[in-house]
Write a protein that holds these residues in place. Structure first.
Motif, PDB file in Angstrom:
ATOM      1  N   GLU A   6      28.863 -18.067  17.747  1.00  0.00           N
ATOM      2  CA  GLU A   6      28.877 -17.697  16.276  1.00  0.00           C
ATOM      3  C   GLU A   6      29.372 -16.900  15.616  1.00  0.00           C
ATOM      4  N   GLY A   7      30.519 -16.365  15.793  1.00  0.00           N
ATOM      5  CA  GLY A   7      31.565 -15.570  14.950  1.00  0.00           C
ATOM      6  C   GLY A   7      31.512 -14.391  14.394  1.00  0.00           C
ATOM      7  N   ILE A   8      32.144 -13.570  14.407  1.00  0.00           N
ATOM      8  CA  ILE A   8      31.532 -12.701  13.744  1.00  0.00           C
ATOM      9  C   ILE A   8      31.328 -12.029  12.569  1.00  0.00           C
ATOM     10  N   ASP A   9      30.697 -11.854  11.422  1.00  0.00           N
ATOM     11  CA  ASP A   9      30.188 -12.000  10.535  1.00  0.00           C
ATOM     12  C   ASP A   9      30.523 -10.831  10.258  1.00  0.00           C
ATOM     13  N   ILE A  10      30.287  -9.424  10.371  1.00  0.00           N
ATOM     14  CA  ILE A  10      30.670  -8.283   9.529  1.00  0.00           C
ATOM     15  C   ILE A  10      31.753  -7.654  10.521  1.00  0.00           C
ATOM     16  N   TYR A  11      32.237  -7.260  10.480  1.00  0.00           N
ATOM     17  CA  TYR A  11      33.449  -5.818  11.191  1.00  0.00           C
ATOM     18  C   TYR A  11      34.028  -4.882  10.311  1.00  0.00           C
ATOM     19  N   PHE A  12      33.958  -3.690  10.749  1.00  0.00           N
ATOM     20  CA  PHE A  12      33.923  -2.572  10.182  1.00  0.00           C
ATOM     21  C   PHE A  12      34.867  -1.994  11.005  1.00  0.00           C
ATOM     22  N   ASP A  13      35.941  -1.617  10.182  1.00  0.00           N
ATOM     23  CA  ASP A  13      37.334  -1.437  11.363  1.00  0.00           C
ATOM     24  C   ASP A  13      37.831  -0.502  10.601  1.00  0.00           C
ATOM     25  N   ASN A  14      38.196   0.397  11.547  1.00  0.00           N
ATOM     26  CA  ASN A  14      38.430   1.823  11.212  1.00  0.00           C
ATOM     27  C   ASN A  14      39.690   1.825  12.559  1.00  0.00           C
ATOM     28  N   VAL A  15      40.025   1.256  14.194  1.00  0.00           N
ATOM     29  CA  VAL A  15      41.089   0.865  14.934  1.00  0.00           C
ATOM     30  C   VAL A  15      42.400   0.463  13.605  1.00  0.00           C
ATOM     31  N   GLY A  16      42.118  -0.534  13.513  1.00  0.00           N
ATOM     32  CA  GLY A  16      43.234  -2.074  13.243  1.00  0.00           C
ATOM     33  C   GLY A  16      44.363  -2.456  14.662  1.00  0.00           C
ATOM     34  N   GLY A  17      45.446  -2.330  14.447  1.00  0.00           N
ATOM     35  CA  GLY A  17      46.149  -3.416  15.364  1.00  0.00           C
ATOM     36  C   GLY A  17      46.001  -4.128  16.277  1.00  0.00           C
ATOM     37  N   LYS A  18      45.362  -3.954  17.622  1.00  0.00           N
ATOM     38  CA  LYS A  18      45.551  -4.795  18.358  1.00  0.00           C
ATOM     39  C   LYS A  18      43.786  -5.399  18.196  1.00  0.00           C
TER      40      LYS A  18
END
Length: 119
Positions: A6-18
Motif C-alpha cells: 500500500e506504499g510507505i505512509d511515514i518515512y524518517f530519513d537520515n540517509v538521503g541519496g539513493k
C-alpha cells in the motif's frame, strides 16, 4: 512494492541519496517524509542528486526537515515524562560500548556491517 503493497505512509530519513530515491518511488498517497540528515552525502565531493522528486507531486507527499533544536524548549518536559519510565523499567535502552583504542578499527567495521547497536 513487494514489501509495501500500500506504499510507505511515514518515512524518517537520515540517509538521503539513493535510499531517499528508492523511498520516493514507494511512498503512499499523501505520505509524509521527515528529513533529519543525509549521511550518504556528508563526505562526497559532489552531492548526489535525487531523481524521483516528481513522486512528491504525483502522490501529494509532504516532505519536511526536522532539526532537534526546534524542540529544545521541550527537553525538560521530555525528561519529566521519560525518566519515570526508565526508572521503573517500562522503558529500557541498550548501550553498545567497545573498550580500548586498539578495538577502534573493528568497531568501525561493525558499524558498516550493521553489527552495532545505535548510532
Amino acid at each position: 512494492m513487494m514489501y509495501f503493497p500500500e506504499g510507505i505512509d511515514i518515512y524518517f530519513d537520515n540517509v538521503g541519496g539513493k535510499m531517499l530515491d528508492a523511498v520516493l518511488l514507494n511512498m503512499r498517497l499523501r505520505g509524509r517524509i521527515v528529513v533529519c540528515g543525509m549521511i550518504s552525502q556528508y563526505n562526497r565531493d559532489r552531492p548526489e542528486g535525487v531523481n524521483n522528486l516528481m513522486s512528491l507531486v504525483y502522490k501529494r507527499v509532504r516532505m519536511e526537515g526536522f532539526v532537534v533544536f526546534d524542540y529544545f524548549h521541550l527537553y525538560s518536559e521530555f525528561l519529566d515524562t521519560i525518566l519515570p519510565y526508565i526508572r521503573n523499567g517500562r522503558m529500557v535502552y541498550i548501550v553498545d560500548i567497545i573498550e580500548g583504542l586498539e578495538n577502534g578499527r573493528a568497531a568501525l567495521v561493525s558499524v558498516f556491517r550493521g553489527q552495532n547497536i545505535g548510532k
